[in-house]
Design a protein around this motif. Structure first.
Motif, PDB file in Angstrom:
ATOM      1  N   TYR A 132       0.820  -1.205   0.000  1.00 47.51           N
ATOM      2  CA  TYR A 132       0.000   0.000   0.000  1.00 47.51           C
ATOM      3  C   TYR A 132       0.863   1.268   0.000  1.00 47.51           C
ATOM      4  O   TYR A 132       2.058   1.192   0.276  1.00 47.51           O
ATOM      5  CB  TYR A 132      -0.948   0.012   1.199  1.00 47.51           C
ATOM      6  CG  TYR A 132      -1.712  -1.260   1.432  1.00 47.51           C
ATOM      7  CD1 TYR A 132      -2.892  -1.517   0.740  1.00 47.51           C
ATOM      8  CD2 TYR A 132      -1.269  -2.208   2.347  1.00 47.51           C
ATOM      9  CE1 TYR A 132      -3.598  -2.691   0.962  1.00 47.51           C
ATOM     10  CE2 TYR A 132      -1.969  -3.386   2.570  1.00 47.51           C
ATOM     11  CZ  TYR A 132      -3.138  -3.615   1.874  1.00 47.51           C
ATOM     12  OH  TYR A 132      -3.832  -4.774   2.095  1.00 47.51           O
ATOM     13  N   ASN A 134      -1.691   2.493  -3.235  1.00 47.64           N
ATOM     14  CA  ASN A 134      -1.577   2.113  -4.637  1.00 47.64           C
ATOM     15  C   ASN A 134      -1.134   3.311  -5.463  1.00 47.64           C
ATOM     16  O   ASN A 134      -1.810   4.337  -5.491  1.00 47.64           O
ATOM     17  CB  ASN A 134      -2.919   1.613  -5.150  1.00 47.64           C
ATOM     18  CG  ASN A 134      -3.475   0.574  -4.216  1.00 47.64           C
ATOM     19  OD1 ASN A 134      -2.885  -0.482  -4.065  1.00 47.64           O
ATOM     20  ND2 ASN A 134      -4.572   0.871  -3.560  1.00 47.64           N
ATOM     21  N   ARG A 145       4.387   3.455 -11.758  1.00 46.45           N
ATOM     22  CA  ARG A 145       4.089   2.238 -11.004  1.00 46.45           C
ATOM     23  C   ARG A 145       5.336   1.361 -11.044  1.00 46.45           C
ATOM     24  O   ARG A 145       6.069   1.347 -12.027  1.00 46.45           O
ATOM     25  CB  ARG A 145       2.888   1.517 -11.618  1.00 46.45           C
ATOM     26  CG  ARG A 145       1.640   2.382 -11.673  1.00 46.45           C
ATOM     27  CD  ARG A 145       0.524   1.736 -12.502  1.00 46.45           C
ATOM     28  NE  ARG A 145      -0.474   2.743 -12.857  1.00 46.45           N
ATOM     29  CZ  ARG A 145      -1.389   2.603 -13.806  1.00 46.45           C
ATOM     30  NH1 ARG A 145      -1.442   1.465 -14.506  1.00 46.45           N
ATOM     31  NH2 ARG A 145      -2.248   3.568 -14.072  1.00 46.45           N
ATOM     32  N   THR A 166      -2.616  -4.745  -1.929  1.00 43.83           N
ATOM     33  CA  THR A 166      -3.229  -3.578  -2.543  1.00 43.83           C
ATOM     34  C   THR A 166      -4.748  -3.651  -2.419  1.00 43.83           C
ATOM     35  O   THR A 166      -5.313  -4.734  -2.227  1.00 43.83           O
ATOM     36  CB  THR A 166      -2.837  -3.490  -4.033  1.00 43.83           C
ATOM     37  OG1 THR A 166      -3.428  -2.345  -4.642  1.00 43.83           O
ATOM     38  CG2 THR A 166      -3.270  -4.731  -4.790  1.00 43.83           C
ATOM     39  N   TRP A 168      -6.339  -2.176  -4.983  1.00 41.27           N
ATOM     40  CA  TRP A 168      -6.624  -1.900  -6.397  1.00 41.27           C
ATOM     41  C   TRP A 168      -6.251  -3.146  -7.191  1.00 41.27           C
ATOM     42  O   TRP A 168      -5.084  -3.388  -7.483  1.00 41.27           O
ATOM     43  CB  TRP A 168      -5.844  -0.676  -6.864  1.00 41.27           C
ATOM     44  CG  TRP A 168      -6.173  -0.228  -8.258  1.00 41.27           C
ATOM     45  CD1 TRP A 168      -7.323  -0.462  -8.956  1.00 41.27           C
ATOM     46  CD2 TRP A 168      -5.335   0.532  -9.123  1.00 41.27           C
ATOM     47  NE1 TRP A 168      -7.255   0.102 -10.199  1.00 41.27           N
ATOM     48  CE2 TRP A 168      -6.045   0.729 -10.331  1.00 41.27           C
ATOM     49  CE3 TRP A 168      -4.056   1.073  -8.995  1.00 41.27           C
ATOM     50  CZ2 TRP A 168      -5.507   1.436 -11.406  1.00 41.27           C
ATOM     51  CZ3 TRP A 168      -3.531   1.783 -10.054  1.00 41.27           C
ATOM     52  CH2 TRP A 168      -4.242   1.972 -11.250  1.00 41.27           C
ATOM     53  N   TYR A 171      -3.951  -2.912 -10.326  1.00 43.99           N
ATOM     54  CA  TYR A 171      -2.523  -2.725 -10.058  1.00 43.99           C
ATOM     55  C   TYR A 171      -1.836  -4.070  -9.855  1.00 43.99           C
ATOM     56  O   TYR A 171      -0.759  -4.339 -10.407  1.00 43.99           O
ATOM     57  CB  TYR A 171      -2.368  -1.840  -8.819  1.00 43.99           C
ATOM     58  CG  TYR A 171      -0.947  -1.632  -8.348  1.00 43.99           C
ATOM     59  CD1 TYR A 171      -0.041  -0.939  -9.122  1.00 43.99           C
ATOM     60  CD2 TYR A 171      -0.522  -2.134  -7.119  1.00 43.99           C
ATOM     61  CE1 TYR A 171       1.268  -0.740  -8.691  1.00 43.99           C
ATOM     62  CE2 TYR A 171       0.777  -1.951  -6.673  1.00 43.99           C
ATOM     63  CZ  TYR A 171       1.666  -1.246  -7.467  1.00 43.99           C
ATOM     64  OH  TYR A 171       2.951  -1.063  -7.045  1.00 43.99           O
TER      65      TYR A 171
END
Length: 221
Positions: A132, A134, A145, A166, A168, A171
């Protein structure tokens, strides 16, 4: 922390169309950006701290205020844990919040620079955690990223077991796709946090009703 976190919003609803080309380009071309003096200083401090130790090494990259690093140090007392974060403010909060632990060192450094130095020095962590929040949900920010960043080959080169958490899913799916392109297999599964959350963000996202995900991959060939 308050349970009022919004779900991640993005103008992507599928892995980035440029992901494969971006990853292949980084895998095929060495990243030659200059290394910062403060990253070299942080790495020298880490080497001094680790000198003579024989236990496994755990990296907690982007550790924030150190909650996850403290959790890891307590869970794996036989290991040496390095928590890395670029924010002096967050690390100062960690120093006020937690008592010192003998097998934990928190360092202010840019993770990308530190990873390059660690790989060049032959470091091989047992586990490497990316927990974390994201980063960069806009499609224009793919290269910010970790899997789209030029440092991605150095992350692979460190080896060990990668653990990414995460809220997300996209991701994590992109990271899994990048790892597959690099010849590494990853498992991705929903994460049920039934006991103590290991980061403040994990606690906040869980209490806000977000679905959490965990990716695990062996980075060694």
């Amino acid at each position: 922390m308050f349970a009022n976190s919004r779900a991640v919003t993005s103008n992507q609803d599928a892995p980035h169309p440029a992901l494969a080309d971006t990853v292949r380009r980084h895998l095929g071309h060495a990243w030659r950006a200059p290394l910062a003096d403060h990253d070299r200083d942080a790495f020298a401090r880490a080497e001094h701290w680790l000198a003579g130790s024989s236990g496994p090494l755990i990296l907690d990259s982007g550790c924030g205020t150190g909650r996850s690093s403290v959790w890891l140090a307590r869970r794996y007392p036989h290991a040496r844990v390095l928590g890395l974060d670029q924010s002096a403010h967050r690390l100062e909060r960690a120093a006020r919040r937690f008592e010192p632990i003998g097998n934990l060192l928190l360092l202010r450094t840019d993770c990308a620079g530190f990873w390059r130095l660690a790989e060049a020095a032959g470091w091989r962590p047992w586990r490497h955690y990316l927990l974390y929040p994201n980063p960069w949900p806009k499609s224009a920010h793919l290269k910010r990223r970790w899997h789209g960043h030029p440092v991605f080959p150095h992350l692979l080169g460190l080896g060990g077991e990668l653990v990414l958490r995460t809220n997300w899913e996209l991701y994590a799916r992109e990271m899994a796709g990048a790892l597959e392109l690099a010849g590494r297999a990853a498992s991705l599964s929903p994460l049920t946090v039934e006991n103590e959350a290991i980061t403040d963000f994990e606690e906040k996202y869980r209490d806000s009703g977000h679905r959490l995900w965990e990716l695990v991959a062996a980075l060694d060939h």
